[in-house]
Motif scaffolding. Structure first.
Motif, PDB file in Angstrom:
ATOM      1  N   ILE A   1       0.813  -1.214   0.000  1.00  0.00           N
ATOM      2  CA  ILE A   1       0.000   0.000   0.000  1.00  0.00           C
ATOM      3  C   ILE A   1       0.850   1.270   0.000  1.00  0.00           C
ATOM      4  CG2 ILE A   1      -1.736   1.278   1.315  1.00  0.00           C
ATOM      5  CD1 ILE A   1      -2.939  -1.350   2.142  1.00  0.00           C
ATOM      6  N   PRO A   2       1.942   1.364   0.795  1.00  0.00           N
ATOM      7  CA  PRO A   2       2.746   2.597   0.771  1.00  0.00           C
ATOM      8  C   PRO A   2       3.259   2.999  -0.605  1.00  0.00           C
ATOM      9  CG  PRO A   2       3.303   1.304   2.703  1.00  0.00           C
ATOM     10  CD  PRO A   2       2.391   0.463   1.880  1.00  0.00           C
ATOM     11  N   PRO A   3       3.749   2.070  -1.469  1.00  0.00           N
ATOM     12  CA  PRO A   3       4.142   2.532  -2.816  1.00  0.00           C
ATOM     13  C   PRO A   3       3.002   3.180  -3.594  1.00  0.00           C
ATOM     14  CG  PRO A   3       5.055   0.358  -2.392  1.00  0.00           C
ATOM     15  CD  PRO A   3       4.146   0.661  -1.260  1.00  0.00           C
ATOM     16  N   LEU A   4       1.790   2.692  -3.402  1.00  0.00           N
ATOM     17  CA  LEU A   4       0.648   3.314  -4.077  1.00  0.00           C
ATOM     18  C   LEU A   4       0.407   4.723  -3.551  1.00  0.00           C
ATOM     19  CD1 LEU A   4      -1.889   0.338  -4.262  1.00  0.00           C
ATOM     20  CD2 LEU A   4      -0.376   1.191  -6.042  1.00  0.00           C
ATOM     21  N   PHE A   5       0.572   4.925  -2.253  1.00  0.00           N
ATOM     22  CA  PHE A   5       0.404   6.260  -1.692  1.00  0.00           C
ATOM     23  C   PHE A   5       1.482   7.204  -2.210  1.00  0.00           C
ATOM     24  CE2 PHE A   5      -2.547   4.597   1.517  1.00  0.00           C
ATOM     25  CZ  PHE A   5      -3.423   5.666   1.610  1.00  0.00           C
ATOM     26  N   ILE A   6       2.697   6.690  -2.385  1.00  0.00           N
ATOM     27  CA  ILE A   6       3.770   7.537  -2.928  1.00  0.00           C
ATOM     28  C   ILE A   6       3.411   7.998  -4.335  1.00  0.00           C
ATOM     29  CG2 ILE A   6       6.178   7.535  -3.686  1.00  0.00           C
ATOM     30  CD1 ILE A   6       6.809   5.637  -1.398  1.00  0.00           C
ATOM     31  N   MET A   7       3.015   7.059  -5.198  1.00  0.00           N
ATOM     32  CA  MET A   7       2.668   7.439  -6.579  1.00  0.00           C
ATOM     33  C   MET A   7       1.443   8.340  -6.610  1.00  0.00           C
ATOM     34  SD  MET A   7       3.412   3.928  -8.747  1.00  0.00           S
ATOM     35  CE  MET A   7       2.484   2.841  -7.672  1.00  0.00           C
ATOM     36  N   ASP A   8       0.463   8.062  -5.748  1.00  0.00           N
ATOM     37  CA  ASP A   8      -0.749   8.882  -5.724  1.00  0.00           C
ATOM     38  C   ASP A   8      -0.456  10.303  -5.268  1.00  0.00           C
ATOM     39  OD1 ASP A   8      -3.781   9.102  -5.711  1.00  0.00           O
ATOM     40  OD2 ASP A   8      -3.324   9.581  -3.634  1.00  0.00           O
TER      41      ASP A   8
ATOM     42  N   GLN B   1      -6.963  -6.920  -4.269  1.00  0.00           N
ATOM     43  CA  GLN B   1      -7.050  -6.713  -2.819  1.00  0.00           C
ATOM     44  C   GLN B   1      -6.214  -5.515  -2.379  1.00  0.00           C
ATOM     45  OE1 GLN B   1      -6.399  -9.544  -4.347  1.00  0.00           O
ATOM     46  NE2 GLN B   1      -7.928 -11.054  -3.723  1.00  0.00           N
ATOM     47  N   VAL B   2      -5.026  -5.341  -2.980  1.00  0.00           N
ATOM     48  CA  VAL B   2      -4.184  -4.199  -2.627  1.00  0.00           C
ATOM     49  C   VAL B   2      -4.868  -2.885  -2.990  1.00  0.00           C
ATOM     50  CG1 VAL B   2      -1.988  -3.050  -3.108  1.00  0.00           C
ATOM     51  CG2 VAL B   2      -2.049  -5.522  -2.790  1.00  0.00           C
ATOM     52  N   LEU B   3      -5.478  -2.835  -4.174  1.00  0.00           N
ATOM     53  CA  LEU B   3      -6.155  -1.611  -4.606  1.00  0.00           C
ATOM     54  C   LEU B   3      -7.354  -1.301  -3.719  1.00  0.00           C
ATOM     55  CD1 LEU B   3      -6.028  -2.015  -8.498  1.00  0.00           C
ATOM     56  CD2 LEU B   3      -4.722  -0.412  -7.092  1.00  0.00           C
ATOM     57  N   ARG B   4      -8.075  -2.329  -3.294  1.00  0.00           N
ATOM     58  CA  ARG B   4      -9.225  -2.081  -2.404  1.00  0.00           C
ATOM     59  C   ARG B   4      -8.774  -1.607  -1.031  1.00  0.00           C
ATOM     60  NH1 ARG B   4     -11.515  -7.743  -4.534  1.00  0.00           N
ATOM     61  NH2 ARG B   4     -12.258  -7.009  -6.560  1.00  0.00           N
ATOM     62  N   CYS B   5      -7.727  -2.200  -0.494  1.00  0.00           N
ATOM     63  CA  CYS B   5      -7.199  -1.728   0.793  1.00  0.00           C
ATOM     64  C   CYS B   5      -6.673  -0.303   0.665  1.00  0.00           C
ATOM     65  CB  CYS B   5      -6.093  -2.671   1.275  1.00  0.00           C
ATOM     66  SG  CYS B   5      -6.680  -4.295   1.774  1.00  0.00           S
ATOM     67  N   PHE B   6      -6.019  -0.006  -0.457  1.00  0.00           N
ATOM     68  CA  PHE B   6      -5.560   1.357  -0.693  1.00  0.00           C
ATOM     69  C   PHE B   6      -6.730   2.330  -0.763  1.00  0.00           C
ATOM     70  CE2 PHE B   6      -4.996   4.517  -4.133  1.00  0.00           C
ATOM     71  CZ  PHE B   6      -4.080   5.347  -3.510  1.00  0.00           C
ATOM     72  N   TYR B   7      -7.813   1.915  -1.409  1.00  0.00           N
ATOM     73  CA  TYR B   7      -9.000   2.767  -1.499  1.00  0.00           C
ATOM     74  C   TYR B   7      -9.566   3.047  -0.106  1.00  0.00           C
ATOM     75  CZ  TYR B   7     -13.736   4.238  -2.724  1.00  0.00           C
ATOM     76  OH  TYR B   7     -14.922   4.919  -2.825  1.00  0.00           O
ATOM     77  N   VAL B   8      -9.647   2.013   0.734  1.00  0.00           N
ATOM     78  CA  VAL B   8     -10.185   2.194   2.087  1.00  0.00           C
ATOM     79  C   VAL B   8      -9.278   3.106   2.905  1.00  0.00           C
ATOM     80  CG1 VAL B   8     -10.774   0.999   4.224  1.00  0.00           C
ATOM     81  CG2 VAL B   8     -11.413   0.004   2.032  1.00  0.00           C
ATOM     82  N   CYS B   9      -7.969   2.885   2.835  1.00  0.00           N
ATOM     83  CA  CYS B   9      -7.029   3.733   3.575  1.00  0.00           C
ATOM     84  C   CYS B   9      -7.108   5.184   3.107  1.00  0.00           C
ATOM     85  CB  CYS B   9      -5.605   3.198   3.419  1.00  0.00           C
ATOM     86  SG  CYS B   9      -5.321   1.581   4.161  1.00  0.00           S
ATOM     87  N   ARG B  10      -7.213   5.368   1.822  1.00  0.00           N
ATOM     88  CA  ARG B  10      -7.330   6.731   1.288  1.00  0.00           C
ATOM     89  C   ARG B  10      -8.645   7.372   1.708  1.00  0.00           C
ATOM     90  NH1 ARG B  10      -8.035  10.089  -3.206  1.00  0.00           N
ATOM     91  NH2 ARG B  10      -6.113  11.094  -3.907  1.00  0.00           N
ATOM     92  N   LEU B  11      -9.694   6.563   1.754  1.00  0.00           N
ATOM     93  CA  LEU B  11     -10.997   7.061   2.185  1.00  0.00           C
ATOM     94  C   LEU B  11     -10.943   7.509   3.643  1.00  0.00           C
ATOM     95  CD1 LEU B  11     -13.881   7.202   0.845  1.00  0.00           C
ATOM     96  CD2 LEU B  11     -14.385   5.137   2.132  1.00  0.00           C
ATOM     97  N   VAL B  12     -10.308   6.701   4.485  1.00  0.00           N
ATOM     98  CA  VAL B  12     -10.176   7.060   5.900  1.00  0.00           C
ATOM     99  C   VAL B  12      -9.326   8.314   6.051  1.00  0.00           C
ATOM    100  CG1 VAL B  12      -9.243   6.290   8.106  1.00  0.00           C
ATOM    101  CG2 VAL B  12     -10.524   4.692   6.664  1.00  0.00           C
ATOM    102  N   TYR B  13      -8.276   8.412   5.259  1.00  0.00           N
ATOM    103  CA  TYR B  13      -7.413   9.601   5.326  1.00  0.00           C
ATOM    104  C   TYR B  13      -8.180  10.863   4.955  1.00  0.00           C
ATOM    105  CZ  TYR B  13      -3.896  12.961   3.787  1.00  0.00           C
ATOM    106  OH  TYR B  13      -3.161  14.112   3.595  1.00  0.00           O
TER     107      TYR B  13
END
Length: 635
Positions: free
Chosen positions: A17-24, A246-258
């Motif tokens: 998930i952290p690499p996705l947050f970096i790119m995002d 699954q990684v993209l969905r967890c990233f979506y949830v984490c981003r939503l919470v953020y």
């Protein structure tokens, strides 16, 4: 399986998930904003420097996503080690500053005064700082042991390393106790980092050599795998290994919470709006604004859009399972609604430039894309219910529950588009988008009506005592009418898309999709429809060339049709003196020209027709009718 094995898959998802947050964060220009403020770039040189830094970090984040779990954990341990060293330096710096604040230069004071003091240390409270440094050094030692896990090491080196780490972290306190020289104490926080940084540097250098070896080995494995099993199998294996959905969905949830935390931390925006938050509930408009903000923010970058796509795929998947359960379908192809919906949503987003729009326009475009997606899902559901309904009628299955479930789904496919169109035309004015939704909705209604018509014909045939020879003709007429209407809708949608590309919003992706639509939905359908028509016309001509059996011949033959095993009230007589129903023999001639019983050639083409007609005749023998093949199986 041990608890470590059970935690393997969830941990493999979380570490990606952290690499996705970096790119995002790079794409939405919020990454390292306090170091590289892109809003204050004043020259092209600063802009290219900023662009180069962001490109390096983006490529690094992209590569991190494909690393193995072990390598990712090792990289995160190095980052955690750096955080420990910064915290240790922070506390030691404030400890030294509390003791010798008068002897620090103005420049040194300017650098340190910007950092808030983490703990209140007065009068050189070295006990408190000593406990903090012992905790940080113990934590650093645990991470150091984790980094060296699996290497050849012994307890003596670990013990010596632990002692050296503790002494390094406590170096400013030890120097203060053993020496009164202020000259060395001022440099002690920086000197305390030398030994831990030396250990970390040695581990990184050894890991780099291992990483280079593993990279060459991995390249060889990838090249061998692709050459052995193919690119598609390799990509599918990597898709499963990386747990991409699954990684993209967890990233979506984490981003939503953020985003939610970011929103509520700033609540209320104005002090006068909420005097007492506990006594004031959030209104409907407020919650609506929050939901709209979440929808817009989760489509602002390409990475966020992929997360949204994965969530829509999951929702559509369970909708497809529910629909398949309602109609009683057990086909594996009917359970792919999630994949199809995700592809359609992502293509629509790229085609309309969703991520590059302003927030208000992005919300409108997202609303329109979801409307188009809902109509596409209706077409997918029709593809599920159509074979089930025709199978029930053609097989003469009299289970009332199965018929009611399939017919109820057809009723839903008619009522829902009507309600959707009523609402959309009431709330919106005419536009190209609304015309596209209308065309898709009317098309699904027409397809359902065609399915119900064919179903009705088969049910009438099921209750007839005699063989219905005209059934195939009626089914062909109904399906031909439906295919013709679908073809004209395809032409209309192509013209509508051309208008959008020329006068509203063009783009390469839209042009590519129009080309694909023109080929598969217009050209291929027209070609296949014409092929079916010509095959049917040729088969009719072949049947007319055969003699029709008289009543005396039928009484003398006194047998059933060898194709459908039904009583012969009328028949065609072949040159090999075999009797068949005209409709059954016509269906057989769709496939081949030989007799079903003796395999002699039934139809001799005219020798004066020329080579061109003979080639067409051979083509008809080598192809199978698509639309009428199901009817042949039903009979």
């Amino acid at each position: 399986m041990s608890w470590l094995g059970r935690l393997g898959a969830p941990l493999d998802i979380l570490v990606r998930i952290p690499p996705l947050f970096i790119m995002d964060s790079i794409l939405n220009r919020s990454f390292l904003w306090f170091i590289v403020p892109y809003d204050h770039l004043s020259s092209w040189k600063e802009y290219f420097i900023w662009l180069g830094i962001m490109t390096v970090f983006f490529i690094g984040g992209f590569c991190l996503f494909f690393f193995s779990q072990r390598k990712l954990m090792q990289i995160y341990s190095y980052l955690f080690t750096i955080c420990i060293l910064l915290a240790s330096y922070w506390y030691n710096l404030h400890y030294v500053y509390q003791i010798h604040s008068q002897q620090i230069t103005d420049h040194y004071f300017t650098l340190t005064s910007q950092i808030p003091e983490p703990l209140e240390m007065k009068n050189g409270d070295f006990i408190k700082n000593g406990l903090i440094q012992l905790f940080l050094s113990s934590l650093y030692h645990l991470v150091w042991i984790f980094q060296r896990y699996g290497t050849e090491d012994n307890r003596v080196s670990n013990s010596l390393g632990q002692i050296g780490i503790h002494l390094s972290f406590l170096f400013p306190i030890i120097l203060k106790i053993s020496s009164q020289s202020d000259k060395f104490i001022l440099w002690s926080p920086m000197a305390a980092l030398l030994f831990p940084m030396f250990l970390m540097t040695m581990d990184i250098l050894s890991s780099l050599s291992e990483f280079l070896f593993m990279t060459r080995r991995m390249y060889s494995i990838i090249h061998l795998t692709i050459s052995t099993v193919g690119l598609h199998a390799f990509l599918e294996d990597q898709w499963k290994r990386l747990h991409v959905p699954q990684v993209l969905r967890c990233f979506y949830v984490c981003r939503l919470v953020y985003i939610l935390v970011q929103h509520f931390i700033r609540w209320p925006k104005h002090p006068l709006e909420r005097v007492d938050i506990e006594e004031t509930d959030l209104s409907y408009e407020t919650w609506a604004e929050i939901i709209q903000n979440l929808l817009v923010r989760n489509c602002e970058t390409l990475i966020a859009l992929l997360g949204t796509t994965s969530v829509i795929s999951l929702i559509a998947h369970y909708v497809g399972l529910f629909m398949a359960f309602c109609i009683g379908s057990n086909s594996e192809e009917d359970r792919n609604m999630g994949t199809v919906s995700a592809i359609l949503f992502f293509i629509l987003a790229l085609q309309t430039g969703l991520t590059g729009l302003a927030p208000d326009k992005r919300l409108v475009r997202l609303y329109r894309n979801l409307s188009l997606l809902s109509t596409a899902i209706l077409h997918f559901i029709h593809g599920m219910v159509n074979p089930v309904l025709l199978s029930l009628s053609a097989s003469r299955n009299m289970s009332i529950i199965k018929h009611v479930r399939a017919l109820a789904m057809c009723l839903f496919l008619i009522v829902f588009p009507v309600c959707l169109l009523t609402y959309l035309w009431r709330e919106h004015s005419a536009s190209t988008w609304l015309l596209a939704v209308t065309a898709f909705s009317v098309e699904i209604i027409m397809k359902v009506l065609v399915t119900l018509s064919v179903y009705t014909l088969f049910m009438i045939d099921a209750y007839r005592d005699k063989f219905w020879e005209k059934l195939d003709d009626y089914v062909y007429y109904v399906q031909s009418m439906g295919n013709t209407i679908e073809f004209f809708f395809g032409v209309f949608l192509f013209c509508n898309g051309g208008w959008i590309m020329l006068f509203e919003s063009g783009g390469t992706i839209r042009a590519m999709m129009m080309c694909i639509h023109a080929y598969f939905n217009i050209w291929v359908q027209a070609k296949e429809g014409w092929k079916v028509f010509m095959k049917r016309k040729t088969a009719v001509n072949k049947i007319k060339s055969l003699a029709e059996a008289t009543m005396e011949q039928l009484q003398e033959y006194n047998d059933v049709c060898a194709i459908c095993y039904q009583e012969l009230k009328s028949a065609r007589v072949t040159r090999c003196n075999h009797f068949f129903h005209s409709i059954c023999l016509r269906k057989w001639l769709y496939v081949q020209d030989s007799c079903p019983l003796c395999h002699q050639v039934l139809y001799q083409p005219n020798t004066n027709a020329g080579p061109h007609k003979n080639n067409n005749h051979n083509d008809y023998q080598n192809n199978i009718v698509i639309n009428d093949d199901n009817i042949l199986n039903h009979q």
